[in-house]
Motif scaffolding. Structure first.
Motif, PDB file in Angstrom:
ATOM      1  N   GLU A  45      48.218  43.556  33.779  1.00  0.00           N
ATOM      2  CA  GLU A  45      47.663  42.464  32.990  1.00  0.00           C
ATOM      3  C   GLU A  45      47.022  41.419  33.895  1.00  0.00           C
ATOM      4  O   GLU A  45      47.187  41.419  35.104  1.00  0.00           O
ATOM      5  N   ASN A  46      46.306  40.495  33.281  1.00  0.00           N
ATOM      6  CA  ASN A  46      45.531  39.536  34.047  1.00  0.00           C
ATOM      7  C   ASN A  46      45.821  38.101  33.596  1.00  0.00           C
ATOM      8  O   ASN A  46      46.780  37.844  32.882  1.00  0.00           O
ATOM      9  N   SER A  47      44.975  37.185  34.001  1.00  0.00           N
ATOM     10  CA  SER A  47      45.177  35.776  33.658  1.00  0.00           C
ATOM     11  C   SER A  47      45.099  35.539  32.153  1.00  0.00           C
ATOM     12  O   SER A  47      45.746  34.634  31.633  1.00  0.00           O
TER      13      SER A  47
END
Length: 106
Positions: A45-47
């Motif tokens: 996952e990311n920001s």
């Protein structure tokens, strides 16, 4: 406390020690080896995911209002088993911290 006392003797840290001495020492130094904080952030996952997670956590911090109850549900009924990073050991006044990864996300 008894197990910790026995382990201290086994490791030759001390010749003998009572479980109550271990308890008092841990309490005096604010060390709580039985407490730990855990968090989970999926590795892919990311920001954007983190921002959405923080929105959800903000809901949990709201003051209680009986007109708007907060109901918490886990989306995946799985047990988190594997460690993705080395645990951070407890320090005086602070619980141990661990990060866990869902085995199905590997």
């Amino acid at each position: 406390m008894k197990l910790l006392a026995e382990r201290l003797v086994e490791l030759e840290v001390v010749e003998s020690v009572s479980d109550q001495t271990v308890r008092r020492t841990l309490k005096k130094n604010e060390i709580r080896p039985h407490f730990k904080e855990q968090w989970v952030i999926p590795p892919k996952e990311n920001s954007r995911f983190v921002a959405r997670m923080e929105d959800v956590l903000d809901v949990y911090k709201r003051s209680y209002d009986h007109r708007y109850p907060v109901v918490c549900m886990d989306e995946q009924p799985v047990q988190l088993l594997s460690q993705t990073r080395d645990p951070i050991p407890p320090k005086p006044g602070r619980a141990a911290r661990e990060d866990y990864e869902n085995p199905s996300q590997k």
